[in-house]
Design a protein around this motif. Structure first.
Motif, PDB file in Angstrom:
ATOM      1  N   VAL A  26       0.969  -1.046  -0.190  1.00 47.95           N
ATOM      2  CA  VAL A  26       0.029  -0.091   0.114  1.00 47.95           C
ATOM      3  C   VAL A  26       0.917   1.280  -0.002  1.00 47.95           C
ATOM      4  O   VAL A  26       0.638   2.264  -0.775  1.00 47.95           O
ATOM      5  N   LEU A  27       1.838   1.254   0.609  1.00 42.53           N
ATOM      6  CA  LEU A  27       2.704   2.369   0.578  1.00 42.53           C
ATOM      7  C   LEU A  27       3.533   2.588  -0.741  1.00 42.53           C
ATOM      8  O   LEU A  27       3.710   3.762  -1.304  1.00 42.53           O
ATOM      9  N   ALA A  28       3.889   1.462  -1.327  1.00 41.44           N
ATOM     10  CA  ALA A  28       4.180   1.650  -2.785  1.00 41.44           C
ATOM     11  C   ALA A  28       3.103   2.303  -3.452  1.00 41.44           C
ATOM     12  O   ALA A  28       3.825   3.097  -4.433  1.00 41.44           O
ATOM     13  N   ASP A  29       2.011   2.030  -3.346  1.00 42.80           N
ATOM     14  CA  ASP A  29       0.998   2.537  -4.278  1.00 42.80           C
ATOM     15  C   ASP A  29       0.818   4.205  -3.852  1.00 42.80           C
ATOM     16  O   ASP A  29       0.716   5.016  -4.775  1.00 42.80           O
ATOM     17  N   LEU A  30       0.788   4.553  -2.814  1.00 42.56           N
ATOM     18  CA  LEU A  30       0.777   5.869  -2.028  1.00 42.56           C
ATOM     19  C   LEU A  30       2.078   6.692  -2.931  1.00 42.56           C
ATOM     20  O   LEU A  30       1.939   7.727  -3.159  1.00 42.56           O
ATOM     21  N   GLU A  34       2.052   9.789  -5.555  1.00 42.49           N
ATOM     22  CA  GLU A  34       2.622  10.805  -4.762  1.00 42.49           C
ATOM     23  C   GLU A  34       1.725  11.475  -3.515  1.00 42.49           C
ATOM     24  O   GLU A  34       1.474  12.671  -3.470  1.00 42.49           O
ATOM     25  N   VAL A  35       1.071  10.657  -2.704  1.00 41.00           N
ATOM     26  CA  VAL A  35       0.618  10.861  -1.719  1.00 41.00           C
ATOM     27  C   VAL A  35       0.822  10.502  -0.356  1.00 41.00           C
ATOM     28  O   VAL A  35      -0.124  10.292   0.347  1.00 41.00           O
ATOM     29  N   ALA A  36       1.951  10.186  -0.387  1.00 41.32           N
ATOM     30  CA  ALA A  36       2.631   9.312   1.024  1.00 41.32           C
ATOM     31  C   ALA A  36       3.040  10.305   1.875  1.00 41.32           C
ATOM     32  O   ALA A  36       4.043  10.213   2.445  1.00 41.32           O
ATOM     33  N   GLU A  63      -4.175 -14.305   3.903  1.00 41.86           N
ATOM     34  CA  GLU A  63      -4.143 -13.952   2.605  1.00 41.86           C
ATOM     35  C   GLU A  63      -4.947 -12.863   1.998  1.00 41.86           C
ATOM     36  O   GLU A  63      -4.567 -12.402   0.964  1.00 41.86           O
ATOM     37  N   PHE A  64      -5.861 -12.428   2.834  1.00 44.91           N
ATOM     38  CA  PHE A  64      -6.481 -11.093   2.340  1.00 44.91           C
ATOM     39  C   PHE A  64      -5.959  -9.775   2.945  1.00 44.91           C
ATOM     40  O   PHE A  64      -6.719  -8.649   2.853  1.00 44.91           O
ATOM     41  N   ILE A  65      -5.078  -9.673   3.629  1.00 42.57           N
ATOM     42  CA  ILE A  65      -4.720  -8.457   4.332  1.00 42.57           C
ATOM     43  C   ILE A  65      -4.218  -7.483   3.346  1.00 42.57           C
ATOM     44  O   ILE A  65      -4.747  -6.570   3.654  1.00 42.57           O
ATOM     45  N   ALA A  66      -3.381  -7.786   2.426  1.00 42.59           N
ATOM     46  CA  ALA A  66      -3.116  -6.590   1.461  1.00 42.59           C
ATOM     47  C   ALA A  66      -4.220  -5.876   0.856  1.00 42.59           C
ATOM     48  O   ALA A  66      -4.428  -4.579   0.886  1.00 42.59           O
ATOM     49  N   GLY A  67      -5.309  -6.634   0.481  1.00 41.66           N
ATOM     50  CA  GLY A  67      -6.673  -5.968  -0.175  1.00 41.66           C
ATOM     51  C   GLY A  67      -7.105  -5.244   0.905  1.00 41.66           C
ATOM     52  O   GLY A  67      -7.785  -4.319   0.856  1.00 41.66           O
ATOM     53  N   LEU A  68      -7.272  -5.750   2.216  1.00 42.93           N
ATOM     54  CA  LEU A  68      -8.118  -5.200   2.998  1.00 42.93           C
ATOM     55  C   LEU A  68      -7.304  -3.896   3.508  1.00 42.93           C
ATOM     56  O   LEU A  68      -8.165  -2.862   3.694  1.00 42.93           O
ATOM     57  N   VAL A  69      -6.065  -3.663   3.884  1.00 42.71           N
ATOM     58  CA  VAL A  69      -5.466  -2.697   4.040  1.00 42.71           C
ATOM     59  C   VAL A  69      -5.686  -1.542   2.913  1.00 42.71           C
ATOM     60  O   VAL A  69      -5.849  -0.356   3.252  1.00 42.71           O
ATOM     61  N   ALA A  70      -5.614  -2.009   1.682  1.00 42.51           N
ATOM     62  CA  ALA A  70      -5.681  -1.158   0.647  1.00 42.51           C
ATOM     63  C   ALA A  70      -7.128  -0.317   0.714  1.00 42.51           C
ATOM     64  O   ALA A  70      -7.197   0.768   0.529  1.00 42.51           O
ATOM     65  N   GLN A  71      -8.150  -1.307   0.889  1.00 41.45           N
ATOM     66  CA  GLN A  71      -9.597  -0.669   1.029  1.00 41.45           C
ATOM     67  C   GLN A  71      -9.774   0.185   1.923  1.00 41.45           C
ATOM     68  O   GLN A  71     -10.302   1.360   2.167  1.00 41.45           O
ATOM     69  N   ASP A  72      -8.892  -0.144   3.305  1.00 40.41           N
ATOM     70  CA  ASP A  72      -9.070   0.736   4.788  1.00 40.41           C
ATOM     71  C   ASP A  72      -8.392   2.031   4.305  1.00 40.41           C
ATOM     72  O   ASP A  72      -9.091   3.189   4.631  1.00 40.41           O
TER      73      ASP A  72
END
Length: 135
Positions: A26-30, A34-36, A63-72
């Motif tokens: 998620v940090l990589a996407d942020l 350019e919103v990190a 195994e669902f954690i990455a998607g859930l953190v992204a949604q959060d």
């Protein structure tokens, strides 16, 4: 100390590995969009802390954690700043955010429902084109 004389190394458990991986994706996407900023990174940390409790209650969900953190993080950004991440695929019409799919499943991706395409895996928005997000 271990019997071989070196310092004892504690292996990281799968839950912590999944949480660290989700944070990094998620940090990589942020960063890619350019919103990190520090306050946005705090949103990631809050989500990771909440999801740590969640997955301790339901270990099969690891195994669902990455998607859930992204949604959060996406939900928290919407409440505070606006839509994120904006779709880099649709060049016309109203700006709209990508969605995470599956909502509860492994291998989460950012998807544009308007165009009906997978844009990038969570953590790979840097290679998906597009620029900084705005509301």
């Amino acid at each position: 100390m271990n019997p071989h004389g070196g310092p004892r190394v504690n292996p990281v458990n799968p839950l912590e590995q999944a949480l660290h991986a989700a944070r990094a994706l998620v940090l990589a996407d942020l960063v890619a969009r350019e919103v990190a900023d520090a306050d946005v990174v705090s949103l990631v940390e809050e989500s990771v802390a909440q999801r740590r409790w969640w997955v301790q209650q339901w270990p099969e969900g690891v195994e669902f954690i990455a998607g859930l953190v992204a949604q959060d993080v996406q939900d928290a950004l919407l409440e505070r700043y606006g839509r994120w991440p904006l779709c880099p695929v649709c060049g016309s019409g109203d700006p709209h955010a990508l969605d995470v799919e599956p909502e509860l499943g492994p291998d989460p991706h950012w998807v544009c429902h308007k165009a009906g395409v997978k844009v990038a895996a969570v953590g790979a928005l840097g290679g998906a084109g597009g620029g900084a997000a705005s509301s």
